[in-house]
Design a protein around this motif. Structure first.
Motif, PDB file in Angstrom:
ATOM      1  N   GLN A   8       0.829  -1.213   0.000  1.00 55.36           N
ATOM      2  CA  GLN A   8       0.000   0.000   0.000  1.00 55.36           C
ATOM      3  C   GLN A   8       0.855   1.250   0.000  1.00 55.36           C
ATOM      4  O   GLN A   8       0.523   2.237  -0.637  1.00 55.36           O
ATOM      5  CB  GLN A   8      -0.925  -0.008   1.223  1.00 55.36           C
ATOM      6  CG  GLN A   8      -2.018  -1.075   1.120  1.00 55.36           C
ATOM      7  CD  GLN A   8      -2.941  -1.044   2.325  1.00 55.36           C
ATOM      8  OE1 GLN A   8      -2.726  -0.283   3.250  1.00 55.36           O
ATOM      9  NE2 GLN A   8      -3.960  -1.882   2.304  1.00 55.36           N
ATOM     10  N   LEU A   9       1.982   1.196   0.719  1.00 57.10           N
ATOM     11  CA  LEU A   9       2.870   2.354   0.810  1.00 57.10           C
ATOM     12  C   LEU A   9       3.389   2.748  -0.559  1.00 57.10           C
ATOM     13  O   LEU A   9       3.570   3.912  -0.854  1.00 57.10           O
ATOM     14  CB  LEU A   9       4.051   2.025   1.732  1.00 57.10           C
ATOM     15  CG  LEU A   9       5.111   3.108   1.901  1.00 57.10           C
ATOM     16  CD1 LEU A   9       4.494   4.350   2.502  1.00 57.10           C
ATOM     17  CD2 LEU A   9       6.244   2.610   2.743  1.00 57.10           C
ATOM     18  N   SER A  10       3.626   1.763  -1.442  1.00 59.32           N
ATOM     19  CA  SER A  10       4.202   2.068  -2.754  1.00 59.32           C
ATOM     20  C   SER A  10       3.156   2.549  -3.752  1.00 59.32           C
ATOM     21  O   SER A  10       3.465   2.851  -4.886  1.00 59.32           O
ATOM     22  CB  SER A  10       4.930   0.845  -3.308  1.00 59.32           C
ATOM     23  OG  SER A  10       4.020  -0.213  -3.462  1.00 59.32           O
ATOM     24  N   PRO A  37       9.413   1.468  -1.284  1.00 56.01           N
ATOM     25  CA  PRO A  37       9.128   1.273  -2.710  1.00 56.01           C
ATOM     26  C   PRO A  37      10.418   1.222  -3.541  1.00 56.01           C
ATOM     27  O   PRO A  37      11.381   1.937  -3.249  1.00 56.01           O
ATOM     28  CB  PRO A  37       8.289   2.505  -3.066  1.00 56.01           C
ATOM     29  CG  PRO A  37       7.646   2.908  -1.780  1.00 56.01           C
ATOM     30  CD  PRO A  37       8.641   2.587  -0.711  1.00 56.01           C
ATOM     31  N   ASP A  38      10.424   0.380  -4.560  1.00 57.71           N
ATOM     32  CA  ASP A  38      11.605   0.251  -5.421  1.00 57.71           C
ATOM     33  C   ASP A  38      11.941   1.582  -6.085  1.00 57.71           C
ATOM     34  O   ASP A  38      11.051   2.374  -6.417  1.00 57.71           O
ATOM     35  CB  ASP A  38      11.355  -0.795  -6.520  1.00 57.71           C
ATOM     36  CG  ASP A  38      11.381  -2.211  -5.966  1.00 57.71           C
ATOM     37  OD1 ASP A  38      11.668  -2.371  -4.761  1.00 57.71           O
ATOM     38  OD2 ASP A  38      11.109  -3.157  -6.734  1.00 57.71           O
ATOM     39  N   GLN A 349      10.550  14.797  -0.096  1.00 56.62           N
ATOM     40  CA  GLN A 349      11.276  13.556   0.203  1.00 56.62           C
ATOM     41  C   GLN A 349      10.318  12.368   0.238  1.00 56.62           C
ATOM     42  O   GLN A 349      10.642  11.283  -0.257  1.00 56.62           O
ATOM     43  CB  GLN A 349      11.981  13.726   1.554  1.00 56.62           C
ATOM     44  CG  GLN A 349      12.978  12.648   1.886  1.00 56.62           C
ATOM     45  CD  GLN A 349      13.772  13.002   3.140  1.00 56.62           C
ATOM     46  OE1 GLN A 349      14.533  13.963   3.147  1.00 56.62           O
ATOM     47  NE2 GLN A 349      13.593  12.234   4.196  1.00 56.62           N
ATOM     48  N   ARG A 350       9.122  12.579   0.807  1.00 57.68           N
ATOM     49  CA  ARG A 350       8.118  11.514   0.870  1.00 57.68           C
ATOM     50  C   ARG A 350       7.641  11.149  -0.538  1.00 57.68           C
ATOM     51  O   ARG A 350       7.483   9.967  -0.870  1.00 57.68           O
ATOM     52  CB  ARG A 350       6.938  11.985   1.735  1.00 57.68           C
ATOM     53  CG  ARG A 350       5.817  10.981   1.892  1.00 57.68           C
ATOM     54  CD  ARG A 350       6.226   9.766   2.669  1.00 57.68           C
ATOM     55  NE  ARG A 350       6.762  10.104   3.975  1.00 57.68           N
ATOM     56  CZ  ARG A 350       7.429   9.267   4.764  1.00 57.68           C
ATOM     57  NH1 ARG A 350       7.643   8.029   4.352  1.00 57.68           N
ATOM     58  NH2 ARG A 350       7.898   9.629   5.925  1.00 57.68           N
ATOM     59  N   MET A 351       7.397  12.170  -1.395  1.00 58.53           N
ATOM     60  CA  MET A 351       6.969  11.895  -2.768  1.00 58.53           C
ATOM     61  C   MET A 351       8.039  11.106  -3.523  1.00 58.53           C
ATOM     62  O   MET A 351       7.735  10.188  -4.281  1.00 58.53           O
ATOM     63  CB  MET A 351       6.691  13.208  -3.504  1.00 58.53           C
ATOM     64  CG  MET A 351       5.426  13.906  -3.065  1.00 58.53           C
ATOM     65  SD  MET A 351       5.315  15.547  -3.816  1.00 58.53           S
ATOM     66  CE  MET A 351       3.739  16.111  -3.155  1.00 58.53           C
ATOM     67  N   MET A 352       9.312  11.480  -3.297  1.00 63.48           N
ATOM     68  CA  MET A 352      10.387  10.772  -3.980  1.00 63.48           C
ATOM     69  C   MET A 352      10.440   9.314  -3.524  1.00 63.48           C
ATOM     70  O   MET A 352      10.579   8.400  -4.343  1.00 63.48           O
ATOM     71  CB  MET A 352      11.730  11.451  -3.702  1.00 63.48           C
ATOM     72  CG  MET A 352      12.833  10.877  -4.569  1.00 63.48           C
ATOM     73  SD  MET A 352      14.444  10.927  -3.793  1.00 63.48           S
ATOM     74  CE  MET A 352      15.323   9.788  -4.853  1.00 63.48           C
ATOM     75  N   GLU A 353      10.298   9.088  -2.218  1.00 66.61           N
ATOM     76  CA  GLU A 353      10.318   7.708  -1.711  1.00 66.61           C
ATOM     77  C   GLU A 353       9.205   6.888  -2.351  1.00 66.61           C
ATOM     78  O   GLU A 353       9.374   5.704  -2.640  1.00 66.61           O
ATOM     79  CB  GLU A 353      10.167   7.701  -0.178  1.00 66.61           C
ATOM     80  CG  GLU A 353      10.272   6.306   0.405  1.00 66.61           C
ATOM     81  CD  GLU A 353       9.987   6.242   1.889  1.00 66.61           C
ATOM     82  OE1 GLU A 353       8.838   5.900   2.250  1.00 66.61           O
ATOM     83  OE2 GLU A 353      10.897   6.541   2.686  1.00 66.61           O
TER      84      GLU A 353
END
Length: 436
Positions: A8-10, A37-38, A349-353
């Motif tokens: 779900q996180l990805s 996420p990859d 940073q969260r969007m990039m992750e």
């Protein structure tokens, strides 16, 4: 449950990702994530941007998140504590010289996660913080704050129930030299053991990123470190050998000698900064032949070596997750109760992750412009100083650290003034600036 949460996180929906991770933090405090996420397969020509940066200080040049990893510099600084158990063991040593061996191994261990980490961390915004509270399960807690923007500098304070305190203020100087990038951390690291009063000081070595123009990026650590015990005068001299294609030595080699205040050697350290360090007690030393540089070598007769430190095994599929260690994978996991300035709450940073790099780049520009606007207002206020208002009242001051003279180095540094953990206990974040 953790597998479902990771899936779900990805997903691309930020709000559902956020609530999912918050849900995870309400589970057991010890049940931390083991995946992120990859990394998306974005192609970007590094040289197209870097060719305009030769000889310049890179902290002043805006870079797209495509060169980053989804952690801030404050989180990277906190990663120095990955092998905190070496300091726990050092605190139990009755022999100060043996204690110094563990401190030296801890110093070397902080480089072990960098071998494949070619992404740069996010430059923290002024006033950004990062806490790592592992007091309940691992016996230590740590707080970092970005205390200066130009030059960029972060202050860090960590304390342990095992009786050690670590503090550092690190400014990063970086220069692009054409084929390679040099990263020079400036500042002194202090580690104090409360029971014995032993106080150790050292600085970091230079990190070099090679093959900027062509080929696969790779990282090397090189230079020398002197770790000095201020109380006893004992010293450990560590040497990080630069990689050489022609050398027959093992790559990433580190050697060290622990001496007392008279210069007599007691321990020899050997190993590599990416794998392990051993130490051997010196029985006898004698002068040997001259080296190629004309210096006389010292020959040490030692007992069989013992292992001081060994790097943890990398997580499965680390290559798809920025080569993060187990600790690094947990650092950006959302937690309840942290300060509103915490790096985990930083939206770009969260969007990039989460793999949304185009949005992350737009968000990064918004945050940097917001920071510039605040700075311009502060500069404008200073230029209009009214009678009875001092410059000190208007200039920027960090929230959790204050600038004082270091009692040991006599430099002006930011020392932790307390209050963060008390504010967290009360959930009183009224003094925190709005930086995101």
């Amino acid at each position: 449950l953790s597998q479902i949460l990771d899936e779900q996180l990805s997903s691309s929906n930020t709000s559902s990702s956020t609530s999912t991770v918050e849900l995870a933090s309400k589970e057991s405090k010890h049940d931390r994530r083991s995946h992120i996420p990859d990394k998306p397969n974005y192609s970007l020509n590094l040289w197209s941007i870097m060719k305009n940066c030769i000889g310049k200080e890179l902290s002043k040049i805006p870079m797209p998140v495509n060169f980053n990893e989804p952690l801030s510099m404050l989180q990277r600084l906190t990663e120095d504590l990955e092998y905190h158990e070496l300091l726990d063991r050092a605190s139990k040593c009755e022999n100060a010289l043996e204690q110094l061996c563990y401190v030296a191994a801890f110093t070397v261990s902080s480089y072990s996660t960098t071998i494949f980490r070619t992404g740069k961390p996010f430059n923290p915004l002024l006033g950004e913080t990062f806490e790592l509270d592992r007091m309940e399960d691992e016996g230590f807690r740590s707080i970092c704050e970005q205390v200066s923007h130009h030059p960029p500098a972060a202050a860090h304070h960590a304390e342990s129930k095992y009786g050690w305190i670590l503090r550092q203020e690190i400014a990063i100087a970086s220069k692009f030299r054409g084929k390679y990038l040099s990263i020079m951390p400036l500042g002194t690291i202090h580690c104090t053991f409360l029971q014995s009063g032993n106080h150790y000081m050292w600085k970091k070595v230079t990190t070099t990123v090679h093959n900027i123009i062509v080929g696969k990026l790779w990282i090397d650590q090189s230079g020398e470190i002197d770790i000095v015990n201020r109380k006893t005068g004992d010293k450990c001299h560590l040497k990080f050998a630069p990689y050489s294609y022609f050398s027959r030595d093992v790559a990433r080699k580190v050697t060290g000698v622990v001496t007392d205040n008279t210069g007599k050697a007691h321990f020899i350290l050997s190993g590599t900064w990416d794998e392990k360090m051993d130490y051997s007690r010196v029985l006898h030393s004698s002068k040997g032949e001259n080296s190629a540089e004309g210096r006389q070598k010292t020959v040490y007769e030692t007992l069989r070596g013992k292992e001081l430190w060994k790097r943890h095994k990398s997580p499965d599929r680390a290559d798809t997750m920025y080569y993060f260690s187990e600790l690094a994978l947990t650092l950006n996991e959302l937690e309840e109760g942290v300060a509103p300035t915490d790096s985990r709450l930083r939206p770009d940073q969260r969007m990039m992750e989460n793999g949304r790099w185009d949005e992350a780049n737009m968000e990064k520009q918004r945050l940097e412009e917001k920071q510039r606007t605040v700075r311009r207002k502060r500069e404008s206020d200073i230029s209009k100083i009214s009678e009875g208002t001092t410059l000190m009242e208007l200039s920027y001051r960090p929230l959790w650290f204050e600038k004082r003279e270091d009692p040991y180095t006599k430099e002006m540094v930011h020392l932790y003034k307390g209050g963060y953990w008390e504010a967290k206990e009360k959930q009183d974040w009224g003094l925190c600036p709005d930086i995101f």
